[in-house]
Design a protein around this motif. Structure first.
Motif, PDB file in Angstrom:
ATOM      1  N   PHE A 125       2.733 -11.300  -0.244  1.00  0.00           N
ATOM      2  CA  PHE A 125       3.899 -11.843  -0.939  1.00  0.00           C
ATOM      3  C   PHE A 125       4.599 -10.775  -1.779  1.00  0.00           C
ATOM      4  O   PHE A 125       5.810 -10.841  -1.995  1.00  0.00           O
ATOM      5  CB  PHE A 125       3.487 -13.033  -1.819  1.00  0.00           C
ATOM      6  CG  PHE A 125       3.081 -14.241  -1.027  1.00  0.00           C
ATOM      7  CD1 PHE A 125       3.962 -14.857  -0.154  1.00  0.00           C
ATOM      8  CD2 PHE A 125       1.798 -14.760  -1.145  1.00  0.00           C
ATOM      9  CE1 PHE A 125       3.585 -15.967   0.580  1.00  0.00           C
ATOM     10  CE2 PHE A 125       1.411 -15.876  -0.413  1.00  0.00           C
ATOM     11  CZ  PHE A 125       2.308 -16.479   0.449  1.00  0.00           C
ATOM     12  N   SER A 126       3.852  -9.780  -2.222  1.00  0.00           N
ATOM     13  CA  SER A 126       4.448  -8.702  -3.018  1.00  0.00           C
ATOM     14  C   SER A 126       5.340  -7.798  -2.173  1.00  0.00           C
ATOM     15  O   SER A 126       6.047  -6.941  -2.712  1.00  0.00           O
ATOM     16  CB  SER A 126       3.348  -7.867  -3.680  1.00  0.00           C
ATOM     17  OG  SER A 126       2.469  -7.336  -2.703  1.00  0.00           O
ATOM     18  N   ASP A 127       5.312  -7.981  -0.833  1.00  0.00           N
ATOM     19  CA  ASP A 127       6.152  -7.170   0.054  1.00  0.00           C
ATOM     20  C   ASP A 127       7.557  -7.731   0.190  1.00  0.00           C
ATOM     21  O   ASP A 127       8.404  -7.134   0.865  1.00  0.00           O
ATOM     22  CB  ASP A 127       5.528  -7.083   1.460  1.00  0.00           C
ATOM     23  CG  ASP A 127       4.165  -6.396   1.450  1.00  0.00           C
ATOM     24  OD1 ASP A 127       3.937  -5.558   0.563  1.00  0.00           O
ATOM     25  OD2 ASP A 127       3.337  -6.695   2.331  1.00  0.00           O
ATOM     26  N   ASN A 128       7.821  -8.871  -0.432  1.00  0.00           N
ATOM     27  CA  ASN A 128       9.168  -9.430  -0.372  1.00  0.00           C
ATOM     28  C   ASN A 128      10.157  -8.466  -1.007  1.00  0.00           C
ATOM     29  O   ASN A 128      10.007  -8.070  -2.168  1.00  0.00           O
ATOM     30  CB  ASN A 128       9.220 -10.780  -1.103  1.00  0.00           C
ATOM     31  CG  ASN A 128       8.737 -11.920  -0.239  1.00  0.00           C
ATOM     32  OD1 ASN A 128       9.313 -12.206   0.803  1.00  0.00           O
ATOM     33  ND2 ASN A 128       7.656 -12.569  -0.664  1.00  0.00           N
ATOM     34  N   GLY A 129      11.157  -8.083  -0.231  1.00  0.00           N
ATOM     35  CA  GLY A 129      12.136  -7.133  -0.739  1.00  0.00           C
ATOM     36  C   GLY A 129      12.865  -6.431   0.397  1.00  0.00           C
ATOM     37  O   GLY A 129      12.924  -6.937   1.520  1.00  0.00           O
ATOM     38  N   THR A 130      13.408  -5.260   0.100  1.00  0.00           N
ATOM     39  CA  THR A 130      14.205  -4.506   1.066  1.00  0.00           C
ATOM     40  C   THR A 130      13.473  -3.247   1.501  1.00  0.00           C
ATOM     41  O   THR A 130      13.004  -2.475   0.657  1.00  0.00           O
ATOM     42  CB  THR A 130      15.564  -4.118   0.472  1.00  0.00           C
ATOM     43  OG1 THR A 130      16.221  -5.289  -0.022  1.00  0.00           O
ATOM     44  CG2 THR A 130      16.450  -3.459   1.526  1.00  0.00           C
ATOM     45  N   PHE A 131      13.378  -3.048   2.803  1.00  0.00           N
ATOM     46  CA  PHE A 131      12.793  -1.840   3.366  1.00  0.00           C
ATOM     47  C   PHE A 131      13.921  -0.980   3.940  1.00  0.00           C
ATOM     48  O   PHE A 131      14.784  -1.489   4.666  1.00  0.00           O
ATOM     49  CB  PHE A 131      11.772  -2.180   4.460  1.00  0.00           C
ATOM     50  CG  PHE A 131      10.484  -2.739   3.917  1.00  0.00           C
ATOM     51  CD1 PHE A 131       9.354  -1.938   3.805  1.00  0.00           C
ATOM     52  CD2 PHE A 131      10.408  -4.064   3.519  1.00  0.00           C
ATOM     53  CE1 PHE A 131       8.165  -2.454   3.294  1.00  0.00           C
ATOM     54  CE2 PHE A 131       9.230  -4.589   3.009  1.00  0.00           C
ATOM     55  CZ  PHE A 131       8.108  -3.774   2.896  1.00  0.00           C
TER      56      PHE A 131
END
Length: 201
Positions: A125-131
């Motif tokens: 869940f901590s990977d939610n974001g922009t790559f």
């Protein structure tokens, strides 16, 4: 008597000639084009792929490099202020970045085929974001990094495909067709036998 050129005039002519040589002899740098999926959804705890490809006017060389960065969309996350490098690829080797991604990011692309995708496992869940995916292929280095918005969700929240229902329906239809065919054969045989019996009388 021909006039002699002054030293300053000679210097100006030489400088102009040198400038023209540099301008004419230097190739303009072209822009590299980088592509990625705008949005990717991954169930928490599973393995997912962040795809990235590029187009370059230059032949891919050993000096080409790839940088993957991450910026969290969660305000209380320490990676929310700016993109942080999570993976760097150059000279055929990968160099992990942030400790949080070190053992979870794997390069699965082929830079010679202009594919620089990575695999993320397991998604959290901590990977939610922009790559961000950035590629440099000197001298083709000017380009805008591609962005992918990652949404990590609960497995239960993903839409389920009614696979079992579809398979059952297909099997049911096939069985029905077989029964109809068998019934038609029996009826035709009965009618044929009756016709032979009536003809024999």
């Amino acid at each position: 008597m021909e006039p002699k050129w002054s030293k300053s005039a000679c210097n100006r002519v030489l400088l102009t000639g040198f400038t023209l040589c540099v301008v004419l002899g230097t190739r303009p740098t072209s822009a590299i084009e980088i592509y990625a999926d705008p949005e990717v959804m991954m169930p928490n705890g599973t393995t997912g792929v962040l795809r990235c490809t590029f187009k370059s006017s230059e032949v891919v060389s050993s000096s080409a490099s790839v940088t993957w960065s991450f910026q969290s969309n969660q305000p209380d996350n320490k990676f929310s202020t700016s993109p942080y490098s999570i993976y760097y690829f150059a000279n055929g080797k990968g160099f992990p970045g942030l400790e949080e991604f070190k053992d979870r990011v794997q390069f699965i692309g082929d830079i010679n085929k202009k594919d620089v995708s990575i695999q993320l496992s397991p998604a959290q869940f901590s990977d939610n974001g922009t790559f961000f995916c950035d590629v440099k292929n000197p001298p083709d280095v000017m380009g805008t990094p591609a962005r992918t918005e990652l949404r990590v969700v609960l497995k239960e929240s993903l839409p389920h495909t009614n696979t079992h229902l579809i398979i059952g329906a297909v099997c049911g239809v096939l069985i029905l067709l077989i029964l109809i065919a068998v019934g038609a054969c029996i009826v035709m045989r009965v009618l044929h036998n009756r016709h032979d019996y009536e003809g024999a009388r």
